[in-house]
Design a protein around this motif. Structure first.
Motif, PDB file in Angstrom:
ATOM      1  N   SER A  51      -6.724 -82.212  57.485  1.00  0.00           N
ATOM      2  CA  SER A  51      -5.792 -83.146  57.816  1.00  0.00           C
ATOM      3  C   SER A  51      -6.516 -84.701  57.887  1.00  0.00           C
ATOM      4  O   SER A  51      -6.132 -85.632  57.409  1.00  0.00           O
ATOM      5  CB  SER A  51      -4.610 -82.940  58.702  1.00  0.00           C
ATOM      6  OG  SER A  51      -3.797 -81.927  58.251  1.00  0.00           O
ATOM      7  N   ASP A 170      -0.479 -82.111  52.043  1.00  0.00           N
ATOM      8  CA  ASP A 170      -1.256 -81.418  52.813  1.00  0.00           C
ATOM      9  C   ASP A 170      -0.216 -80.344  53.668  1.00  0.00           C
ATOM     10  O   ASP A 170       0.781 -80.546  54.250  1.00  0.00           O
ATOM     11  CB  ASP A 170      -1.222 -82.533  54.280  1.00  0.00           C
ATOM     12  CG  ASP A 170      -2.168 -82.052  55.542  1.00  0.00           C
ATOM     13  OD1 ASP A 170      -2.738 -80.823  55.369  1.00  0.00           O
ATOM     14  OD2 ASP A 170      -2.327 -82.775  56.369  1.00  0.00           O
ATOM     15  N   GLU A 171      -0.639 -79.261  53.103  1.00  0.00           N
ATOM     16  CA  GLU A 171       0.155 -77.941  53.567  1.00  0.00           C
ATOM     17  C   GLU A 171       1.726 -77.987  53.268  1.00  0.00           C
ATOM     18  O   GLU A 171       2.611 -77.863  54.205  1.00  0.00           O
ATOM     19  CB  GLU A 171      -0.139 -77.515  55.018  1.00  0.00           C
ATOM     20  CG  GLU A 171      -1.511 -77.220  55.390  1.00  0.00           C
ATOM     21  CD  GLU A 171      -1.867 -76.445  56.518  1.00  0.00           C
ATOM     22  OE1 GLU A 171      -1.220 -75.545  56.888  1.00  0.00           O
ATOM     23  OE2 GLU A 171      -2.709 -76.517  57.298  1.00  0.00           O
TER      24      GLU A 171
HETATM   25 MG   LIG Z   1      -3.592 -80.082  59.272  1.00  0.00          MG
END
Ligand SMILES: [Mg+2]
Ligand SMILES: Nc1ncnc2c1ncn2[C@@H]1O[C@H](COP(=O)(O)OP(=O)(O)O)[C@@H](O)[C@H]1O
Length: 280
Positions: A51, A170-171
């Motif tokens: 991240s 991001d995910e």
């Molecule tokens: Mg992360």
């Protein structure tokens, strides 16, 4: 499209009085390049720096050392901030935090409105973005009535309405049920295949990485592996040393190989495994 050169990033740690108390290195000399039109997957265990890396791509964080260049623009160049943010869109884990409008259409229109895009063009962008993620039929719905997978696709449409060259996710499937995950991954793949948008997908679901042109693995702030999905997933032991598991079919193929069954390296899904087993 993206050139990360020896990126190091340290978070500044502060004590209770707000005094600087030390530095915590989250990224350690990472270099990588992404070409326009690539589908990239970044894997890595929790806390590996994924991240933090993503946030450098649209100027949410700036390098402590090294440089990040996006579409020819150095992120340190403050004059380019909005051009960079137009060129790289971000989608985060929790779709709830990304919803602003009371109906889907308004939500998708929000970013281009802020960019000062003319009203007529906004309408077109909203329509085409919702078509791309297969959410056009829901354009008048309230976001709160949608499933997780639908909300996340609306969030993706909101980014698409800015006409980015690259989208960083991001995910995006971490909070979704299996059905929602499939819908979102299908939408992401279509953006890349049909629209040729550069995709950088951060995930911890190994199965989502098999569609990538290239996979990067991070651990402890370092880039530890990279290659095609087949190259990376054929290194079962190295992946496990980096606290990652491999896709189920790949793991089974590996164990069969260990037991003496002759199979090719880096099998990625069930279909490939079945085919290889029938042949052997
Ligand atoms: Mg992360
Ligand atoms: N705001 C922050 N302040 C201090 N340390 C942070 C902050 N955010 C993340 N970290 C630390 O940086 C490292 C990398 O975190 P992160 O980029 O979130 O990893 P990942 O996304 O791979 O889980 C971790 O050790 C984490 O604890």
């Amino acid at each position: 499209m993206i050139d990360i050169d020896k990126l190091t990033f340290e978070y500044v740690m502060r004590d209770r009085d707000g005094e600087v108390d030390g530095f915590s290195r989250a990224i350690d000399e990472v270099s990588l390049k992404v070409e326009q039109g690539d589908f990239i997957v970044i894997l890595g265990p929790n806390g590996s720096g994924k991240s933090t890396l993503a946030k450098h791509l649209n100027c949410l964080l700036y390098p402590t050392e090294g440089t990040v260049t996006v579409d020819g623009m150095n992120t340190h160049d403050h004059d380019k901030l909005w051009d960079i943010r137009k060129s790289v869109g971000m989608v985060f884990q929790n779709p709830e935090n990304q919803m602003i409008g009371t109906i889907v259409e308004e939500d998708v229109a929000f970013a281009p409105e802020n960019l000062g895009v003319p009203t007529k063009e906004i309408e077109e962008r909203v329509k085409e973005s919702l078509v791309m993620v297969e959410m056009k039929d829901h354009r008048k719905s309230s976001p709160s009535k949608l499933s997780g997978g639908q909300k996340q696709r609306v969030a993706i449409a909101g980014v698409l309405a800015m006409h980015p060259k690259c989208i960083v996710l991001d995910e995006p499937t971490a909070m979704l049920d299996p059905e929602g995950r499939v819908e979102v991954i299908r939408a992401i793949r279509a953006l890349n295949d049909v629209e040729n948008i550069t995709v950088i997908l951060i995930t911890h679901y190994m199965e989502e990485a098999i569609y990538a042109d290239k996979v990067f693995v991070m651990n402890g702030g370092k880039l530890v592996m990279c290659g095609t999905p087949r190259e990376v997933f054929s290194k079962v032991e190295e992946l496990e040393e980096n606290r990652l598991t491999v896709p189920v079919a790949t793991r089974l193929a590996y164990e069969l190989q260990q037991a003496g069954v002759s199979l090719p390296d880096g099998i990625l899904d069930r279909k490939e495994l079945v085919r290889a087993l029938c042949r052997s």
